[in-house]
Design a protein around this motif. Structure first.
Motif, mmCIF file in Angstrom:
data_model
loop_
_atom_site.group_PDB
_atom_site.id
_atom_site.type_symbol
_atom_site.label_atom_id
_atom_site.label_comp_id
_atom_site.label_asym_id
_atom_site.label_seq_id
_atom_site.Cartn_x
_atom_site.Cartn_y
_atom_site.Cartn_z
ATOM 1 N N ASN A 1 3.448 5.663 -5.609
ATOM 2 C CA ASN A 1 3.416 5.825 -7.056
ATOM 3 C C ASN A 1 2.419 6.769 -7.608
ATOM 4 O O ASN A 1 2.685 7.540 -8.542
ATOM 5 C CB ASN A 1 3.211 4.442 -7.649
ATOM 6 N N HIS A 2 1.265 7.006 -6.780
ATOM 7 C CA HIS A 2 0.219 7.811 -7.147
ATOM 8 C C HIS A 2 0.656 9.357 -7.064
ATOM 9 O O HIS A 2 0.229 10.172 -7.692
ATOM 10 C CB HIS A 2 -0.896 7.512 -6.555
ATOM 11 N N ARG B 1 0.855 -1.400 0.024
ATOM 12 C CA ARG B 1 -0.031 -0.075 -0.007
ATOM 13 C C ARG B 1 0.772 1.221 0.030
ATOM 14 O O ARG B 1 0.572 2.209 -0.389
ATOM 15 C CB ARG B 1 -1.039 -0.083 1.299
ATOM 16 N N ARG C 1 2.185 1.626 -3.522
ATOM 17 C CA ARG C 1 1.287 2.331 -4.405
ATOM 18 C C ARG C 1 0.789 3.832 -4.167
ATOM 19 O O ARG C 1 0.638 4.536 -5.086
ATOM 20 C CB ARG C 1 0.002 1.426 -4.230
#
Length: 270
Positions: A10-11, A4, A7
C-alpha cells in the motif's frame, strides 16, 4: 488485520502515485523559473523575474481583480441559495418536491453548450453582457443544482431527532437552520465553497462568450490571450499559468482538512 506485506504494498502504491502527481507540478514550476524561453530546466540559474515579466506583459492585475469580483459574488450567491434550498428539500419538505427537485437536478445533466446561445441573446437584450454582474448571475444559476443536491444530502445526514428536539424547545425554522444544522454541516459548506470557487475561477467558456471587453475580462481569458501572444516563450507561459492558478492552490492548501472532511461526510449517505 492488514499484514506487513499488504501494508508495504500500500505504501509503495501511494508513493508511486504521489510521484506521478507531483512530478509534473515540479517540472511545471521549474519551467516557469527557466531562463531559457524553451522552458529548459536550469537549477543553477532560476529566473524569478519571469513571474514579474508575465504579470506585466499579460496585464494580469485587472484580470485577477475581475476574477476575484466574479468568483466571490458567484460563490456567495451559490452558497446561500444552496443552504436554503438544501434545508427546504432535506428538512422542511416542499410541496411537490418529488417533481421540483428532479427538475432542479436537470441543471447538472444539461451541458452549457445547449442553452448558451439563447441565454446570450436574453442577457444581451437586458444589457447584462460585457458585465461582471451578468456573469455572476449565470455562475450562480449554474451552481445552484449541485449546491442544492450537496446541501440536501448534508442536512439529511443529521439525525431527525435533533431537529424534533429543537422544535419541542420552541426553536423556529430559521433558528434550527443557522444555530443547529449549519454548524453540523459546516464541513460540507466549506467543501461546497471550495468547489464553487475552483469551478468559477477556472471558467473559460462562459467568460469567453459573455465578456468581450478586454478591460473586464477575467484571468482565464487574459491567460488565453497571453499564451496566444507568447506561444514560443514556454517559461513565460508557465509563469502566467501559475499566477492564474495560485489563488485556487492557496485556498486548497489552507482548507484541505475541511475539504476532505466535507467530501467524506457528504459521501456517507444521502
Amino acid at each position: 488485520m492488514i499484514s506487513r506485506t499488504e501494508r508495504t504494498l500500500n505504501h509503495f502504491v501511494l508513493v508511486f502515485v504521489s510521484i506521478l502527481v507531483i512530478f509534473p507540478v515540479i517540472w511545471f514550476v521549474l519551467a516557469a523559473l527557466s531562463p531559457d524561453t524553451s522552458g529548459r530546466i536550469d537549477l543553477t540559474n532560476l529566473a524569478w523575474v519571469n513571474f514579474v515579466t508575465a504579470w506585466n506583459l499579460g496585464a494580469f492585475g485587472p484580470a485577477m481583480l475581475a476574477s476575484t469580483v466574479i468568483t466571490v459574488g458567484a460563490v456567495a450567491g451559490q452558497t446561500v441559495l444552496a443552504i436554503l434550498s438544501g434545508y427546504a428539500f432535506g428538512v422542511l419538505g416542499v410541496i411537490g418536491q418529488k417533481i421540483i427537485f428532479p427538475i432542479i437536478l436537470l441543471g447538472l445533466m444539461i451541458s452549457s453548450e445547449v442553452f448558451i446561445i439563447p441565454l446570450y441573446y436574453q442577457f444581451h437584450a437586458i444589457g447584462l453582457t460585457d458585465t461582471w454582474l451578468g456573469l455572476i448571475i449565470i455562475q450562480i444559476g449554474m451552481g445552484v443544482p449541485f449546491g442544492a443536491f450537496w446541501m440536501r444530502a448534508a442536512f439529511r445526514a443529521v439525525p431527525p431527532s435533533l431537529v424534533e428536539a429543537a422544535k419541542i424547545d420552541g426553536a423556529r425554522s430559521w433558528r434550527i437552520l443557522w444555530q443547529i444544522l449549519f454548524p453540523i454541516a459546516r464541513p460540507a459548506v466549506f467543501t461546497l465553497v471550495l468547489l464553487s470557487f475552483m469551478w468559477t475561477w477556472n471558467d473559460f467558456f462562459l467568460s469567453l462568450v459573455f465578456i468581450a471587453d478586454p478591460a473586464k475580462q477575467p484571468a482565464t481569458l487574459a491567460l488565453g490571450v497571453f499564451q496566444g501572444q507568447h506561444t514560443l516563450q514556454v517559461n513565460l507561459m508557465a509563469a502566467g499559468s501559475l499566477i492564474v492558478a495560485l489563488p485556487v492552490l492557496l485556498l486548497y492548501v489552507f482548507f484541505q482538512r475541511h475539504f476532505i472532511s466535507g467530501v467524506i461526510s457528504g459521501a456517507i449517505k444521502e
